[in-house]
Scaffold this motif. Structure first.
Motif, PDB file in Angstrom:
ATOM      1  N   ILE A 178     -22.640   5.243  -8.688  1.00 17.19           N
ATOM      2  CA  ILE A 178     -23.192   4.017  -8.103  1.00 17.19           C
ATOM      3  C   ILE A 178     -21.966   3.083  -8.004  1.00 17.19           C
ATOM      4  CG2 ILE A 178     -25.519   4.108  -8.924  1.00 17.19           C
ATOM      5  CD1 ILE A 178     -24.706   2.493 -11.499  1.00 17.19           C
ATOM      6  N   ARG A 179     -22.478   2.001  -7.148  1.00 20.22           N
ATOM      7  CA  ARG A 179     -21.455   0.826  -7.155  1.00 20.22           C
ATOM      8  C   ARG A 179     -20.026   1.252  -6.545  1.00 20.22           C
ATOM      9  NH1 ARG A 179     -24.133  -0.188 -12.298  1.00 20.22           N
ATOM     10  NH2 ARG A 179     -25.659  -1.617 -11.875  1.00 20.22           N
ATOM     11  N   GLN A 180     -20.051   1.659  -5.294  1.00 24.73           N
ATOM     12  CA  GLN A 180     -18.880   2.450  -4.756  1.00 24.73           C
ATOM     13  C   GLN A 180     -18.404   1.294  -3.527  1.00 24.73           C
ATOM     14  OE1 GLN A 180     -16.903   5.058  -5.726  1.00 24.73           O
ATOM     15  NE2 GLN A 180     -18.679   4.912  -7.321  1.00 24.73           N
ATOM     16  N   ARG A 181     -17.143   0.886  -3.523  1.00 27.87           N
ATOM     17  CA  ARG A 181     -16.675   0.149  -2.693  1.00 27.87           C
ATOM     18  C   ARG A 181     -16.425   1.154  -1.192  1.00 27.87           C
ATOM     19  NH1 ARG A 181     -11.509  -2.093  -2.941  1.00 27.87           N
ATOM     20  NH2 ARG A 181     -10.852  -0.168  -3.351  1.00 27.87           N
ATOM     21  N   ILE A 182     -16.618   0.251  -0.032  1.00 27.58           N
ATOM     22  CA  ILE A 182     -16.412   1.042   1.277  1.00 27.58           C
ATOM     23  C   ILE A 182     -15.221   2.043   1.370  1.00 27.58           C
ATOM     24  CG2 ILE A 182     -16.397   0.999   3.702  1.00 27.58           C
ATOM     25  CD1 ILE A 182     -19.093   0.630   2.430  1.00 27.58           C
ATOM     26  N   GLU A 183     -14.107   1.074   0.849  1.00 24.70           N
ATOM     27  CA  GLU A 183     -12.796   1.689   0.945  1.00 24.70           C
ATOM     28  C   GLU A 183     -12.587   3.150   0.047  1.00 24.70           C
ATOM     29  OE1 GLU A 183     -13.334  -1.427   0.057  1.00 24.70           O
ATOM     30  OE2 GLU A 183     -12.735  -2.292   2.129  1.00 24.70           O
ATOM     31  N   ASP A 184     -13.283   2.989  -0.951  1.00 20.78           N
ATOM     32  CA  ASP A 184     -13.339   4.233  -1.805  1.00 20.78           C
ATOM     33  C   ASP A 184     -13.981   5.285  -1.092  1.00 20.78           C
ATOM     34  OD1 ASP A 184     -11.499   2.975  -3.726  1.00 20.78           O
ATOM     35  OD2 ASP A 184     -13.174   2.113  -4.593  1.00 20.78           O
ATOM     36  N   ILE A 185     -15.422   5.003  -0.798  1.00 24.62           N
ATOM     37  CA  ILE A 185     -16.160   6.070  -0.035  1.00 24.62           C
ATOM     38  C   ILE A 185     -15.210   6.769   0.959  1.00 24.62           C
ATOM     39  CG2 ILE A 185     -18.144   6.319   1.625  1.00 24.62           C
ATOM     40  CD1 ILE A 185     -19.403   4.136  -0.282  1.00 24.62           C
ATOM     41  N   VAL A 186     -14.788   5.936   1.927  1.00 24.78           N
ATOM     42  CA  VAL A 186     -14.015   6.491   2.975  1.00 24.78           C
ATOM     43  C   VAL A 186     -12.812   7.376   2.564  1.00 24.78           C
ATOM     44  CG1 VAL A 186     -12.265   5.891   5.037  1.00 24.78           C
ATOM     45  CG2 VAL A 186     -14.524   4.491   4.540  1.00 24.78           C
ATOM     46  N   SER A 187     -11.989   6.751   1.480  1.00 31.30           N
ATOM     47  CA  SER A 187     -10.997   7.516   0.774  1.00 31.30           C
ATOM     48  C   SER A 187     -11.527   9.067   0.395  1.00 31.30           C
ATOM     49  CB  SER A 187     -10.291   6.926  -0.210  1.00 31.30           C
ATOM     50  OG  SER A 187      -9.395   7.688  -1.006  1.00 31.30           O
ATOM     51  N   ILE A 188     -12.549   8.952  -0.342  1.00 32.46           N
ATOM     52  CA  ILE A 188     -13.350  10.271  -0.808  1.00 32.46           C
ATOM     53  C   ILE A 188     -13.495  11.104   0.178  1.00 32.46           C
ATOM     54  CG2 ILE A 188     -15.157  11.269  -2.015  1.00 32.46           C
ATOM     55  CD1 ILE A 188     -15.011   8.605  -3.713  1.00 32.46           C
ATOM     56  N   ALA A 189     -14.202  10.554   1.410  1.00 33.76           N
ATOM     57  CA  ALA A 189     -14.658  11.344   2.408  1.00 33.76           C
ATOM     58  C   ALA A 189     -13.522  12.179   3.074  1.00 33.76           C
ATOM     59  CB  ALA A 189     -15.418  10.521   3.431  1.00 33.76           C
ATOM     60  N   LEU A 190     -12.405  11.370   3.058  1.00 33.76           N
ATOM     61  CA  LEU A 190     -11.305  11.933   3.701  1.00 33.76           C
ATOM     62  C   LEU A 190     -10.404  13.263   2.712  1.00 33.76           C
ATOM     63  CD1 LEU A 190      -9.551   8.635   5.163  1.00 33.76           C
ATOM     64  CD2 LEU A 190     -10.563  10.510   6.693  1.00 33.76           C
ATOM     65  N   GLN A 191     -10.546  12.691   1.516  1.00 33.99           N
ATOM     66  CA  GLN A 191     -10.073  13.693   0.517  1.00 33.99           C
ATOM     67  C   GLN A 191     -10.907  14.967   0.563  1.00 33.99           C
ATOM     68  OE1 GLN A 191      -9.727  11.655  -3.336  1.00 33.99           O
ATOM     69  NE2 GLN A 191      -8.094  10.236  -2.447  1.00 33.99           N
ATOM     70  N   GLU A 192     -12.015  14.722   0.709  1.00 34.50           N
ATOM     71  CA  GLU A 192     -13.127  15.868   0.229  1.00 34.50           C
ATOM     72  C   GLU A 192     -13.317  16.756   1.756  1.00 34.50           C
ATOM     73  OE1 GLU A 192     -14.050  17.387  -2.597  1.00 34.50           O
ATOM     74  OE2 GLU A 192     -13.265  15.768  -3.624  1.00 34.50           O
ATOM     75  N   ASP A 193     -12.740  16.231   2.866  1.00 35.55           N
ATOM     76  CA  ASP A 193     -13.223  16.623   4.165  1.00 35.55           C
ATOM     77  C   ASP A 193     -14.524  16.984   4.304  1.00 35.55           C
ATOM     78  OD1 ASP A 193     -12.117  17.876   6.816  1.00 35.55           O
ATOM     79  OD2 ASP A 193     -11.997  19.751   5.907  1.00 35.55           O
TER      80      ASP A 193
END
Length: 136
Positions: free
Chosen positions: A38-53
């Motif tokens: 929960i409570r994720q920042r958009i920047e963190d979501i994008v970073s995780i999306a890129l890291q996790e492909d």
């Protein structure tokens, strides 16, 4: 063939039961699932999306900020050169907002009451992942 899906809870909404149910349904359907919590920042979501492909970012939003959070996520992915990652959104979304979410870049919208079967089927179509062969 499988696809990776990130299930994220952007903003200050602390309710995650629905997101966990969706994550489990996708996992049970054969997808690789990353859950942010929960409570994720958009920047963190994008970073995780890129890291996790991932192929798909699924936003679970119950706060009423679905248009703003979806727009910001789509824009941030495009800015990161990852505009090919599909963004889907589900949660407490009035039917009157579905078209607007699609206009701002959501690939699919799943308002409250959408069946898990429908969700899985539509994500399979988005990711070109066929249903498992029941005879296998």
């Amino acid at each position: 063939m499988t696809a990776r899906v990130l299930v994220a809870k952007p903003g200050l909404d602390g309710h995650d039961r629905g997101a966990k149910i969706v994550a489990r349904a996708l996992r049970d359907a054969g997808f690789e699932v990353v859950f942010t919590g929960i409570r994720q920042r958009i920047e963190d979501i994008v970073s995780i999306a890129l890291q996790e492909d991932v192929a798909v970012v699924g936003l679970s939003i119950l706060s009423g900020a679905h248009v703003s959070l979806t727009t910001r996520t789509v824009d941030a992915l495009r800015a990161a050169g990852a505009g090919d990652i599909a963004v889907i959104v589900g949660g407490t979304i009035p039917q009157s907002d579905v078209a607007r979410l699609l206009e701002v870049g959501a690939a699919a919208v799943f308002p409250t009451g959408t069946s898990l079967e429908t969700l899985v089927t539509e994500i399979r179509a988005l990711t070109n992942v066929p249903s498992p062969d029941p005879s296998a």
